[in-house]
Design an enzyme around this catalytic site. Structure first.
Site, PDB file in Angstrom:
ATOM      1  N   GLU A 115       0.820  -1.201   0.000  1.00 15.14           N
ATOM      2  CA  GLU A 115       0.000   0.000   0.000  1.00 15.14           C
ATOM      3  C   GLU A 115       0.858   1.257   0.000  1.00 15.14           C
ATOM      4  O   GLU A 115       1.940   1.299   0.579  1.00 15.14           O
ATOM      5  CB  GLU A 115      -0.928  -0.014   1.223  1.00 15.14           C
ATOM      6  CG  GLU A 115      -1.916  -1.159   1.119  1.00 15.14           C
ATOM      7  CD  GLU A 115      -2.945  -1.223   2.243  1.00 15.14           C
ATOM      8  OE1 GLU A 115      -4.018  -1.762   1.996  1.00 15.14           O
ATOM      9  OE2 GLU A 115      -2.686  -0.745   3.357  1.00 15.14           O
ATOM     10  N   CYS A 128       3.242   8.426   1.505  1.00 16.25           N
ATOM     11  CA  CYS A 128       3.846   7.430   2.388  1.00 16.25           C
ATOM     12  C   CYS A 128       4.045   6.158   1.566  1.00 16.25           C
ATOM     13  O   CYS A 128       3.080   5.598   1.055  1.00 16.25           O
ATOM     14  CB  CYS A 128       2.882   7.197   3.555  1.00 16.25           C
ATOM     15  SG  CYS A 128       3.447   5.966   4.715  1.00 16.25           S
ATOM     16  N   CYS A 135       6.837  -7.211   6.944  1.00 17.65           N
ATOM     17  CA  CYS A 135       7.956  -6.697   7.741  1.00 17.65           C
ATOM     18  C   CYS A 135       8.388  -7.790   8.705  1.00 17.65           C
ATOM     19  O   CYS A 135       7.557  -8.520   9.250  1.00 17.65           O
ATOM     20  CB  CYS A 135       7.522  -5.455   8.523  1.00 17.65           C
ATOM     21  SG  CYS A 135       8.898  -4.678   9.417  1.00 17.65           S
ATOM     22  N   CYS A 139       7.058  -5.493  15.428  1.00 16.80           N
ATOM     23  CA  CYS A 139       6.668  -4.524  16.458  1.00 16.80           C
ATOM     24  C   CYS A 139       5.232  -4.864  16.858  1.00 16.80           C
ATOM     25  O   CYS A 139       4.378  -5.102  16.002  1.00 16.80           O
ATOM     26  CB  CYS A 139       6.771  -3.095  15.935  1.00 16.80           C
ATOM     27  SG  CYS A 139       8.457  -2.649  15.483  1.00 16.80           S
ATOM     28  N   CYS A 142       1.912  -2.992  15.484  1.00 18.40           N
ATOM     29  CA  CYS A 142       1.870  -2.658  14.059  1.00 18.40           C
ATOM     30  C   CYS A 142       1.211  -3.776  13.263  1.00 18.40           C
ATOM     31  O   CYS A 142       1.581  -4.942  13.394  1.00 18.40           O
ATOM     32  CB  CYS A 142       3.288  -2.408  13.550  1.00 18.40           C
ATOM     33  SG  CYS A 142       3.329  -2.004  11.801  1.00 18.40           S
ATOM     34  N   CYS A 362      -1.154   5.342   9.890  1.00 19.60           N
ATOM     35  CA  CYS A 362       0.097   4.676  10.289  1.00 19.60           C
ATOM     36  C   CYS A 362      -0.194   3.343  10.950  1.00 19.60           C
ATOM     37  O   CYS A 362      -1.028   3.261  11.846  1.00 19.60           O
ATOM     38  CB  CYS A 362       0.827   5.466  11.362  1.00 19.60           C
ATOM     39  SG  CYS A 362       1.298   7.070  10.887  1.00 19.60           S
TER      40      CYS A 362
END
Ligand code: SAH
Length: 391
Positions: A115, A128, A135, A139, A142, A362
Site C-alpha cells: 500500500e 507514504c 515486515c 513490532c 503494528c 500509520c
C-alpha cells in the site's frame, strides 16, 4: 465517507504480462537512478544525455511508452523498446477518504500487494511509501508487523509507487507540485532494503526525477544502528526513528529489535547522523498506547533521552487494527504527555490521524502478504493466549 474510485484504464501490455506473472526479464527503467540509467544506456552505445531525456519523459511528463518520446530518433526509440521497459506497479484498487487521503493497493508478483498513501495538507502533500512486502521486525502494535515478511521491494517497485501518485496528481517538479514530501513510513523496514531504498530516494531527489528537496524525503526506521551509520555515509535525507518507549525494558517488549540495538546505542547513532550531515534534528516517533507508554513518568524519562540528541518528538495516536490488544490513549492523556515534553523544552507535535476511514493511517497498512515467516500464525496464537503474551 469512503469513495471507491474505479480501476484505472487499461495499462500497457507489459504491465498485464507482469501481473499475470510473465516478467519480461528486461531492465525496468524505474529501478535506475540517473547514474544507473546513464550506465545502462552506455551499454547500449548511447550518450549520457539520452538518460536525461528519458528521465524527463518518465518523471516530468509521466510517459512510459518509448514511441511517444518525440525528441529521441526513431532508431533509438525502437532500440529502447527492444532492450528495456518502463513498467509501473499494477493498481489493484484505489480509494479516497473523506479527508482527501488517497490509498493505492498495488499488486506485486506472487500474490502479494503493498500500500501507498497520499496525504494532502494545506501547505504540502505527503506520500507514504512501502519498502518491503510485510515486515520482519514484529513490532507489537503494528499491523504490518503482525503479518510477517515476504520480500524486499525492488527499486523499481518503490519508485513506481511515487510515480503512480505523481501521475494521479499531475505533479510536475517546480511547476505543479502537489506531491512535496515522501516518507518511507509504509510497509516494511527501509534500512533492511538498503540499496534499493537508497536508489529510489536518489530518483525522488533528482531534478530529472521527482525533484524533491533532501529534507523532504524522510526515512523512518525502527532503529537498525549500523544501517543508520551507513545511511549517513551515502544519503542526506531526513531521519525519523520509531522510539515508542523511553526505557529498554518496555521498548524491548514492544519492539524486539531493541534487544539487539538498545536505546543508548540507538541515540548515539542518531547523534552521529546529525553530526555527519549537519542536520538539525531527528524526529522521534512515539505511538501513544493506552496505559502502556503514556504515563507522566514515561514523558519525564523521554525528556531525559531527548536531551542527548537534537530532536523533536511526534506523538502518534495509536491506530487500531483487527486483532490488536492495544488501545489509543485518551486525548487528554496525549495532551498532558505533550505538555510535559513542551514544558521541558522538547519540541513535540501530535500527529493528526488521517485516512483512518479507509484504513490508511500509520500502522494500518496491510496489503496482502504471502507470509514466509509464518508470523500470522504466531500472532494468532498470541491472540488466543491473551493480552499478557503480546503486550
Ligand atoms: N519500519 C519503519 C517504518 C514503518 S512504520 C519504522 O519502524 O519506522 C511508520 C510509523 O508508524 C512507525 O513509527 C511505526 O512505529 C508507527 N506505527 C506502527 N503501527 C502503528 C499503529 N498501529 N498506530 C500508530 N502508529 C503506528
Amino acid at each position: 465517507m469512503t469513495a471507491a474510485t474505479p480501476a484505472p484504464a487499461a495499462r500497457p501490455s507489459a504491465t498485464a504480462a507482469r501481473a499475470a506473472g510473465l516478467a519480461s526479464g528486461k531492465p525496468n527503467l524505474f529501478g535506475h537512478d540517473r547514474n544507473g540509467l546513464r550506465a545502462l544506456l552506455a551499454q547500449l552505445g548511447e550518450k549520457p544525455y539520452r538518460a536525461d531525456q528519458v528521465m524527463k519523459w518518465m518523471y516530468h511528463r509521466h510517459v512510459t511508452d518509448f514511441a511517444q518520446m518525440s525528441d529521441l530518433g526513431k532508431a533509438l526509440r525502437d532500440k529502447l523498446a527492444q532492450a528495456v521497459e518502463i513498467v509501473p506497479p499494477n493498481t489493484i484498487f484505489e480509494k479516497q477518504a473523506s479527508d482527501g487521503t488517497h490509498k493505492w493497493l498495488l499488486g506485486m508478483d506472487g500474490g502479494n500487494a503493498i500500500e501507498a498513501v497520499f496525504i494532502p495538507e494545506t501547505s504540502r502533500g505527503t506520500l507514504c511509501v512501502s519498502s518491503q512486502v510485510g515486515c520482519a521486525l514484529a513490532c507489537q502494535f503494528c499491523s504490518t508487523g503482525a503479518q510477517g515478511f515476504n520480500r524486499n521491494l525492488s527499486a523499481a517497485e518503490i519508485v513506481g509507487q511515487v510515480w503512480i501518485a505523481a501521475r494521479h496528481l499531475g505533479n510536475v517538479p517546480h511547476h505543479q507540485r502537489k506531491l512535496t514530501n515522501v516518507v518511507m513510513m509504509g510497509m516494511g523496514e527501509p534500512l533492511l532494503n538498503f540499496d534499493n531504498v537508497v536508489t529510489a530516494m536518489s530518483v525522488m531527489r533528482d531534478d530529472l526525477g521527482f525533484g524533491l528537496a533532501n529534507k523532504r524525503v524522510t526515512l523512518s526506521t525502527a532503529g537498525l544502528v549500523p544501517m543508520i551509520d551507513k545511511l549517513g555515509e551515502v544519503a542526506d535525507v531526513s531521519l525519523a526513528v520509531s522510539l515508542h518507549a523511553p526505557n529498554d525494558e518496555l521498548r524491548s517488549e514492544l519492539m524486539p529489535i531493541n534487544r539487539k540495538y538498545p536505546i543508548k546505542a540507538l541515540l548515539e547513532a542518531c547523534l552521529r547522523y546529525t553530526q555527519r550531515r549537519a542536520r538539525t534534528t531527528i524526529t522521534f516517533e512515539y505511538t501513544m498506547l493506552k496505559g502502556v507508554n503514556d504515563q507522566p513518568a514515561h514523558a519525564r524519562q523521554l525528556v531525559k533521552l531527548m536531551r542527548k540528541v537534537p530532536s523533536k518528538v511526534n506523538l502518534i495516536p495509536f491506530n487500531t487494527f483487527h486483532g490488536t490488544q492495544f488501545e489509543r490513549s485518551d486525548e487528554a492523556v496525549i495532551r498532558a504527555f505533550q505538555k510535559i515534553l513542551l514544558d521541558a523544552g522538547v519540541l513535540t507535535t501530535v500527529r493528526r490521524t488521517r485516512g483512518d476511514d479507509i484504513d490508511a493511517a500509520c500502522g494500518q497498512l496491510k496489503g496482502q502478504v504471502v507470509d514466509r515467516t509464518r508470523r500470522q500464525e504466531e500472532f494468532r496464537r498470541k491472540l488466543e493466549g491473551g493480552v499478557a503474551d503480546a503486550a
